[in-house]
Design an enzyme around this catalytic site. Sequence first.
Site, PDB file in Angstrom:
ATOM      1  N   TYR A 112     -17.100  -4.561  30.869  1.00 35.78           N
ATOM      2  CA  TYR A 112     -16.624  -5.570  30.012  1.00 35.78           C
ATOM      3  C   TYR A 112     -16.645  -7.004  29.750  1.00 35.78           C
ATOM      4  O   TYR A 112     -16.198  -7.465  30.647  1.00 35.78           O
ATOM      5  CB  TYR A 112     -15.379  -4.654  29.744  1.00 35.78           C
ATOM      6  CG  TYR A 112     -14.716  -2.988  29.443  1.00 35.78           C
ATOM      7  CD1 TYR A 112     -15.834  -2.466  28.392  1.00 35.78           C
ATOM      8  CD2 TYR A 112     -13.936  -2.987  29.190  1.00 35.78           C
ATOM      9  CE1 TYR A 112     -16.134  -1.241  28.911  1.00 35.78           C
ATOM     10  CE2 TYR A 112     -14.068  -1.208  29.033  1.00 35.78           C
ATOM     11  CZ  TYR A 112     -15.340  -0.958  28.637  1.00 35.78           C
ATOM     12  OH  TYR A 112     -14.936   0.232  28.072  1.00 35.78           O
ATOM     13  N   SER A 152     -13.012   5.083  20.781  1.00 36.07           N
ATOM     14  CA  SER A 152     -13.362   4.821  19.084  1.00 36.07           C
ATOM     15  C   SER A 152     -13.178   5.927  18.326  1.00 36.07           C
ATOM     16  O   SER A 152     -13.757   6.369  17.569  1.00 36.07           O
ATOM     17  CB  SER A 152     -15.659   4.618  19.526  1.00 36.07           C
ATOM     18  OG  SER A 152     -15.665   3.478  20.371  1.00 36.07           O
ATOM     19  N   GLY A 157     -20.546   6.881  13.785  1.00 34.80           N
ATOM     20  CA  GLY A 157     -21.711   6.318  14.638  1.00 34.80           C
ATOM     21  C   GLY A 157     -21.635   6.605  15.676  1.00 34.80           C
ATOM     22  O   GLY A 157     -19.771   6.013  16.434  1.00 34.80           O
ATOM     23  N   PHE A 195     -14.119   3.270   9.598  1.00 36.41           N
ATOM     24  CA  PHE A 195     -14.654   4.255   8.480  1.00 36.41           C
ATOM     25  C   PHE A 195     -13.033   4.179   8.032  1.00 36.41           C
ATOM     26  O   PHE A 195     -13.344   5.174   6.216  1.00 36.41           O
ATOM     27  CB  PHE A 195     -14.975   6.012   8.807  1.00 36.41           C
ATOM     28  CG  PHE A 195     -13.987   6.669  10.130  1.00 36.41           C
ATOM     29  CD1 PHE A 195     -12.041   6.938   9.454  1.00 36.41           C
ATOM     30  CD2 PHE A 195     -13.905   6.888  11.061  1.00 36.41           C
ATOM     31  CE1 PHE A 195     -11.415   7.389  10.599  1.00 36.41           C
ATOM     32  CE2 PHE A 195     -12.678   7.289  11.915  1.00 36.41           C
ATOM     33  CZ  PHE A 195     -11.852   7.444  11.666  1.00 36.41           C
TER      34      PHE A 195
END
Length: 311
Positions: A52, A221, A226, A232
């Site tokens: 990261y 996530s 996706g 969303f």
Amino acid sequence: MKQIVIGSEKKQESAVIQGCMRIAGLSEEAVDRLIKTDLEQGITFFDHADVYTDGACETLFGKVLAREPGLRDQITLQTKCGIVRGKGEHNKAFDFSKRHILETVNASLKRLQTDHLDYLLLHRPDALVEPEEVAEAFEQLYAQGKVRHFGVSNQNPYQIELLKKYVRQPLEINQLQLSIKFTGMIDAGLNVNMTVEGASDRDGSILDYCRLNGITIQAWSPFQYGFFDGVFLDNPKFPELNKKIDEIAAKYGVSNNAIAVAWILRHPANMQVILGTTNVTRVAESARGADLVLTRQEWYDIYQAAGNKLP
């Protein structure tokens, strides 16, 4: 905050995890505030990875731990290793060799300014894995007290079984992508013996495998659709889904983030949810979802509003 049980030692951990992938751009003061907000909400589990921002996230987090005596004892600290990134678009590889695991863990410990990790996960499958080397690395790290618990990330059942043949320590965690709009591991189980979209089992029944083997799934996530295509929630691409989520959120007096978290945790697989946000307000809103239990019908209503069909 809802607690879940992990591993054979029956460790009690927070159902929501603070993901630290995006903290590199924050100040030390902002990271300190984020950690304190997490603790106030009952979030005590923090997830890192050596890649990261090329270790910058671990370095920043370590600086905050160093200046806050006693903070390390209040949290569960996890990092991941195994991804190798160099310069250039295609200069990427995976490495589960003993040498790489030991070197990266030692580097992570130094950056995090701690003498041990509570959990170490192998980040993504290495096609060239030699499980005997993984076992040797884990054994050394465990014997030295540098890592107390182990797991994997983004691995299927047979990949885990291959490691388990050689690794003595239990593999307690599998980090997998899951959200209302990314439900492959759920779809396959609902469409057994069907030829419709969603019937394909791409993950080897990983959801049931983890439940059968006492492996905790950490859902990453939780607000994305996706593979990093976007969020969303409040997205005009998904009007029916957001209408249903907002309707249920209004019923319980919580945010839509909380409903997205509650939907994952409603599944009886003893999961954790990893928050990627560094916005303290959103963290607090999302954390409320851990203590909200959706009804069975609400769970299925959201699933179908996301575009999924039941057989």
